[in-house]
Design a protein around this motif. Structure first.
Motif, PDB file in Angstrom:
ATOM      1  N   PRO F  10       0.839  -1.205   0.000  1.00 21.21           N
ATOM      2  CA  PRO F  10       0.000   0.000   0.000  1.00 21.21           C
ATOM      3  C   PRO F  10       0.870   1.249   0.000  1.00 21.21           C
ATOM      4  N   ARG F  11       0.333   2.315  -0.561  1.00 18.11           N
ATOM      5  CA  ARG F  11       1.053   3.579  -0.529  1.00 18.11           C
ATOM      6  C   ARG F  11       1.298   4.002   0.911  1.00 18.11           C
ATOM      7  N   SER F  12       2.364   4.753   1.098  1.00 18.98           N
ATOM      8  CA  SER F  12       2.781   5.141   2.437  1.00 18.98           C
ATOM      9  C   SER F  12       2.921   6.653   2.524  1.00 18.98           C
ATOM     10  N   THR F  13       2.361   7.238   3.579  1.00 23.53           N
ATOM     11  CA  THR F  13       2.481   8.678   3.824  1.00 23.53           C
ATOM     12  C   THR F  13       3.213   8.884   5.139  1.00 23.53           C
ATOM     13  N   LEU F  14       4.177   9.799   5.134  1.00 19.45           N
ATOM     14  CA  LEU F  14       4.903  10.132   6.355  1.00 19.45           C
ATOM     15  C   LEU F  14       4.641  11.591   6.703  1.00 19.45           C
ATOM     16  N   VAL F  15       4.166  11.806   7.934  1.00 19.74           N
ATOM     17  CA  VAL F  15       3.880  13.156   8.419  1.00 19.74           C
ATOM     18  C   VAL F  15       4.877  13.470   9.532  1.00 19.74           C
ATOM     19  N   ILE F  16       5.653  14.546   9.367  1.00 20.68           N
ATOM     20  CA  ILE F  16       6.644  14.914  10.387  1.00 20.68           C
ATOM     21  C   ILE F  16       6.242  16.249  10.991  1.00 20.68           C
ATOM     22  N   THR F  17       5.988  16.238  12.316  1.00 25.65           N
ATOM     23  CA  THR F  17       5.479  17.448  12.971  1.00 25.65           C
ATOM     24  C   THR F  17       6.276  17.753  14.229  1.00 25.65           C
ATOM     25  N   ALA F  18       6.163  19.002  14.655  1.00 23.98           N
ATOM     26  CA  ALA F  18       6.874  19.436  15.856  1.00 23.98           C
ATOM     27  C   ALA F  18       6.164  18.996  17.126  1.00 23.98           C
ATOM     28  N   HIS F  19       4.825  19.154  17.141  1.00 20.48           N
ATOM     29  CA  HIS F  19       4.073  18.970  18.384  1.00 20.48           C
ATOM     30  C   HIS F  19       2.946  17.960  18.203  1.00 20.48           C
ATOM     31  N   ALA F  20       2.409  17.527  19.326  1.00 23.25           N
ATOM     32  CA  ALA F  20       1.434  16.444  19.287  1.00 23.25           C
ATOM     33  C   ALA F  20       0.166  16.780  18.516  1.00 23.25           C
ATOM     34  N   GLY F  21      -0.279  18.032  18.531  1.00 22.48           N
ATOM     35  CA  GLY F  21      -1.553  18.341  17.892  1.00 22.48           C
ATOM     36  C   GLY F  21      -1.458  18.743  16.430  1.00 22.48           C
ATOM     37  N   ASP F  22      -0.281  19.041  15.953  1.00 22.97           N
ATOM     38  CA  ASP F  22      -0.157  19.636  14.613  1.00 22.97           C
ATOM     39  C   ASP F  22      -0.812  18.800  13.513  1.00 22.97           C
ATOM     40  N   PHE F  23      -0.615  17.496  13.560  1.00 19.44           N
ATOM     41  CA  PHE F  23      -1.120  16.688  12.441  1.00 19.44           C
ATOM     42  C   PHE F  23      -2.638  16.705  12.376  1.00 19.44           C
ATOM     43  N   VAL F  24      -3.286  17.007  13.479  1.00 14.28           N
ATOM     44  CA  VAL F  24      -4.752  17.005  13.471  1.00 14.28           C
ATOM     45  C   VAL F  24      -5.295  18.286  12.850  1.00 14.28           C
ATOM     46  N   THR F 123       8.570  26.417   5.903  1.00 13.15           N
ATOM     47  CA  THR F 123       9.902  26.843   6.361  1.00 13.15           C
ATOM     48  C   THR F 123       9.874  28.007   7.350  1.00 13.15           C
ATOM     49  N   GLU F 124       8.812  28.799   7.362  1.00 13.74           N
ATOM     50  CA  GLU F 124       8.782  29.983   8.223  1.00 13.74           C
ATOM     51  C   GLU F 124       7.619  29.931   9.185  1.00 13.74           C
ATOM     52  N   ASP F 125       7.831  30.462  10.381  1.00 17.33           N
ATOM     53  CA  ASP F 125       6.741  30.708  11.310  1.00 17.33           C
ATOM     54  C   ASP F 125       7.232  31.658  12.384  1.00 17.33           C
ATOM     55  N   PRO F 126       6.952  32.955  12.237  1.00 18.97           N
ATOM     56  CA  PRO F 126       7.492  33.910  13.206  1.00 18.97           C
ATOM     57  C   PRO F 126       6.876  33.780  14.592  1.00 18.97           C
ATOM     58  N   TYR F 127       5.881  32.928  14.739  1.00 17.33           N
ATOM     59  CA  TYR F 127       5.237  32.769  16.036  1.00 17.33           C
ATOM     60  C   TYR F 127       5.673  31.504  16.763  1.00 17.33           C
ATOM     61  N   ASN F 128       6.430  30.654  16.100  1.00 15.64           N
ATOM     62  CA  ASN F 128       6.799  29.389  16.732  1.00 15.64           C
ATOM     63  C   ASN F 128       8.005  28.789  16.022  1.00 15.64           C
ATOM     64  N   GLY F 129       9.169  28.922  16.638  1.00 14.30           N
ATOM     65  CA  GLY F 129      10.415  28.459  16.026  1.00 14.30           C
ATOM     66  C   GLY F 129      10.526  26.948  15.919  1.00 14.30           C
ATOM     67  N   ASP F 130       9.705  26.210  16.674  1.00 12.59           N
ATOM     68  CA  ASP F 130       9.774  24.752  16.595  1.00 12.59           C
ATOM     69  C   ASP F 130       9.329  24.249  15.226  1.00 12.59           C
ATOM     70  N   HIS F 131       8.385  24.947  14.609  1.00 13.13           N
ATOM     71  CA  HIS F 131       7.869  24.499  13.319  1.00 13.13           C
ATOM     72  C   HIS F 131       8.951  24.557  12.237  1.00 13.13           C
ATOM     73  N   PRO F 132       9.651  25.691  12.070  1.00  6.23           N
ATOM     74  CA  PRO F 132      10.749  25.675  11.099  1.00  6.23           C
ATOM     75  C   PRO F 132      11.848  24.672  11.441  1.00  6.23           C
ATOM     76  N   ALA F 133      12.097  24.453  12.737  1.00  8.34           N
ATOM     77  CA  ALA F 133      13.128  23.462  13.099  1.00  8.34           C
ATOM     78  C   ALA F 133      12.709  22.072  12.627  1.00  8.34           C
ATOM     79  N   ALA F 134      11.439  21.737  12.799  1.00  4.08           N
ATOM     80  CA  ALA F 134      10.952  20.441  12.312  1.00  4.08           C
ATOM     81  C   ALA F 134      11.061  20.360  10.794  1.00  4.08           C
TER      82      ALA F 134
END
Lengths: 249, 249, 249, 249, 249, 249
Positions: F10-24, F123-134
């Motif tokens: 089956p096709r495979s999707t990978l979601v990489i996020t900084a925090h627990a709620g982001d993918f939702v 790549t950018e988020d001036p309100y949360n540096g964790d997102h660009p780091a991820a």
């Protein structure tokens, strides 16, 4: 007779501006440098700046025709001081409107003067719409003048490099200095040309200060061992087309 | 003894690259041109490209040390062909990580070679993070090497102009040709240097085609009467700092 | 006791800079204005600029510790002239390296000073990597200081507006004046503060000229009837976050 | 009589829009706020939006003249609700074509209303070319109205600040919120004005949701201690020219 | 009769270009692919490229009318080779001038052909102003054709996706490949169509090389397991509007 | 056994996020769509969002370990609702720091899951540096995982397309919708998954409204005859790499 034996044609510079004073404030150094090298410089002034750049004369109650004459006279003296020829198109400013006829006149100038270098306004200026209008016609005429299929007298031209001179508010007009031209040796000439423009005396020192600041940046960006003068004066330009080079320097 | 009487120091070019092959594909023409003028060219290879640019060798089952030797040997032969000296820093690729120590080593190279011109990767490359990492260290070391307060041997340097060479996917890396360098006269040398890189044979023709295309653009952007060869070969560069000029051309 | 009855806490401004002199050249007017209104201004100098901004002292053969003392003394006198408090972090310049520890120290300063306004360097500066490094830490610490989950003393902060002051070469650093601050009434104070920085005397007039030019632009962009002084002095700033307004003006 | 003793002229706001409904959806809050402060607000509607924004009426089989009347009536009721005066230029939409005549009419409006603030569309909108056309004429007329040499009745104007209101698809139109205006206190008035536009009922809730979202962002970007209402409503604007400030806040 | 039972209308592609040859060099693969799937492709050539793209014929001393006939004939043979219909508007090139009449003619074509996909030039081209002029008319007509209030025959259209094909100097025209279209299976057809354009024989190999290079990039950006041919040929496109998707892939 | 006969992976999707709620909030619809098609979806949560995204729990006086458990539990229930597997890396948030070790762990996930599609923060988020780091680690690991020379278990991967999901303040983060994904058919599932995140109840309606608005834009940009539901729900994405296509649509 081969090209090598032909009497040399001096290099030719074409400056296309919206108003009568633009070539002095913004490109007077480049014009004086070229003239000092014995080259031909032709300045195409699309308007006299009679409505938008002559507030003092209007406040003094002068008439339109008179104002045009004042501006023409000032510009001719400034051009003579720099060593260049100036031509007026009297196309009407504020607003300067791009038309096919005016563009066609510029094609004729391109083909007649066969410029090796073209100087004009940059593409943006939120404080003066005449400048972008002059830019658009200058660029379009340059392309049309290259096409053998575009009608008119004179030989077609090559693809002369284009330089945009600095607008009055560079950061607001997307202007980034891409070329810093050392005008130290002709600075006195440029200052004299500026002083021909009596209607805008408040700008003499303003553009002197600008030349100092661009000179400081020139030194800051120059490589080693250039033997620069203590007080280097400079003008800034943009290059919309790639530089052609035989050497990286 | 005045500077005018001093034995002339030849001009110096410093090329800072991430991997062993980069200087050949991307800047081989500029290197060969400088060498042909009798100038000194020093190539600082931060890594051998042993992990990220050596897929063929890994597929053949070679070991890491052996792969490094292959890449070193290829790069040394290519550099010799071009007329340049290559130095390896073996900093580890994929990923190349910017460190204070490696940057400090580059400062020492700057101060030793006193470059008149610097060539390196551009700031972006979404396909290879090692290239931007090399860019960042090359630019930072250039600034540190200018500061008398930064410790280390050798004299401080001036502000040599910097050129970014072309990445593999220019449009995806924000690359716009700002300088088109005519490399026609050293093209054969560049091709020979490319052929030293046996591991990436599929790129020989790819970069030959690129030189043809950049040559077409050079001719399209060149002014009149340049007497260009029928088949002009070129390399494209960006200039992150303003050009210093005595003449607009 | 309701907030309305509480003794008023004066407004607080936090300035975060890379080197000892930055707050004077770039934001001295804003600092003096705030102080003149009776507000608290705290300047966080991450380094003394001992390596990168003290060329004169190095050329005179001074030692590192001595140079730091000179810069500290100059900066303290300049801050006192402006009416502000300056704190040094001695994090080491050229290069200033962003670390978790230094960022954490800044979080503590944010929580202690509870700033209503934050001033710092813009994000880009191709001539000095310490400035962007200071910017990154200043912005990151501001976000961390807002989070109740981030450990440390003091209350969390709100979202104070941020202003970027002008870099030395604005057009090369992506700087566009988004706010022009009228500093005419505190100009003499700023000039006196600049004159505390004896090591960089060549910049006194440079930044005076800049204030004149930004003043000219302020008048050019001002609405009618503002009653501006003949010679308006100004500083330029960028706003990375949206302005919050009760009225468009 | 000196200016200080003159009876105060209320502040004046000029809104220049392409179609009859634009001022309600995009700037109704700003208009209502100004009117609530006792200021004068003049809305220049270049067209009725009769072809491009009246699909429902066309589907119902109405005639052009009738549709214009419907849109005029709606817009007048909405303007009255907000406390503003609306003027129609009936220049024809879809496409709205920029002409010298229409621009000249706008110059006259500028000189008559002497605006302290100008609101108009942003420069880009890939979904509706009438909006950028209105922007271009609004900006050009503002510059022409400043020139004493441009003919026409009325006094020349100063340089009033300009605000671009939010387009329907902000991310596709290069729109970035640079000012978030708190319209909570006039929200009910804006909603009532929207409800005057019966032909576009589907947009009532759409623009209510937008005001909620911009309000959330306002609170997210606001400094501490602002005492914001639980449900803050906001409108977003861009500033094409620098803000003039006496204080950073 | 419900839509489900209607005889299927084949998908329709509309290509709007400035000159007679553009659709071949830049979009010949996309046209051939659509035709090969049994779809309808209509090419709207606004001019024959008689002045700006026919240098060879002018040098041979041909007349304007004759040159138009040559270009028409070439384009008709190329279109037939690709499986498309071509229509000429003879609006005059160099310069192509945007007019309300020409835009209205394009509205009629949109409504007649009811395109599912639209292809045209990108927004910028510093080497040829006719291309941006065609782009502006193509986009404006697409919007007008959607409005029930815009007069004319035929049904209104939906919002077909738009693709910009690649200009001659992509990096100088702000062109970034956003879609790489695999044209391997119709490559021979595209090559045959190019060979219909005898006046521009020097471009045959140039655009073959380009297709190879875009093919290399396609493979570099393709996900795994695509079973790509060894020599993949591709064309690059930009998408000015968002892609509508049922699945991320 | 040839690939054609192999049991289909089956096709495979990978979601990489900084925090627990982001993918939702940001990608719940894409995840649910893939799962509904029987595909494998793996979510890599680099942190629990324990410090930066759990203000309510901190205000309630909970401990760090307890907060992590709450967030883990919520995220696991949301993932199960969507039909995906979630893995936690517990790398510590506010700030999330990019490290070689964490990047290497992501390389292992890439090689294990062999994704056909990758989703992550822009790549950018001036309100949360964790997102660009991820974002940076997700992109770097994707490149390293493609290299046969990079050590580690598992097969190398191809070049799966990457999609950036929408940040909380899109206009401030340089986010432009490039793909609008129709999630109408799985909307109820996404809403249920959002309701698993009890700590952020205020966002349920916020992200419902966003889906409505993106749905309106989807319909506005969709071609004709798509048979869209009256109330279309959508998510917006960016594509940092070119789309590979067999057909323009």
């Amino acid at each position: 007779m081969t090209q090598a034996n032909a009497p040399a044609t001096p290099r030719s510079t074409l400056v296309i501006t919206a108003h009568a004073g633009d070539f002095v404030w913004r490109a007077g150094g480049a014009v004086a440098l070229a003239a000092a090298r014995g080259e031909r410089v032709t300045i195409a002034c699309l308007t006299f700046g009679e409505r938008g750049e002559s507030a003092k004369a209007w406040r003094e109650g002068r008439e339109l025709a008179e104002i045009k004459e004042i501006r023409r006279d000032e510009a001719e003296r400034a051009a003579a001081t720099l060593g260049a020829e100036v031509r007026f198109f009297d196309a009407g400013d504020y607003p300067l409107t791009a038309t096919a006829e005016l563009t066609d006149q510029l094609v004729a100038v391109y083909r007649e003067t066969q410029p090796d270098v073209v100087l004009t306004h940059p593409t943006e200026d939120p404080y003066n719409g005449d400048h972008p209008a002059a830019n658009r016609m200058a660029l379009q005429a340059r392309i049309l003048a290259q096409a053998i299929g575009y009608p008119g007298d004179g030989d077609i031209i090559g693809a002369p490099p284009v330089f945009y001179f600095e607008p009055h508010q560079p950061e607001m007009s997307g202007f980034r200095p891409e070329v810093l031209l050392d005008i130290t040796e002709v600075w006195d000439t440029k200052r004299k040309a500026m002083e021909c423009l009596g209607a805008q005396q408040h700008l003499w020192d303003y553009y002197t200060d600008l030349a100092v600041r661009r000179g400081v940046q020139l030194k800051r960006n120059a490589g080693p061992n250039l033997g620069l003068a203590h007080r280097t004066m400079a003008e800034a330009y943009m290059r919309p087309f790639p530089q052609i080079a035989k050497e990286l320097a």
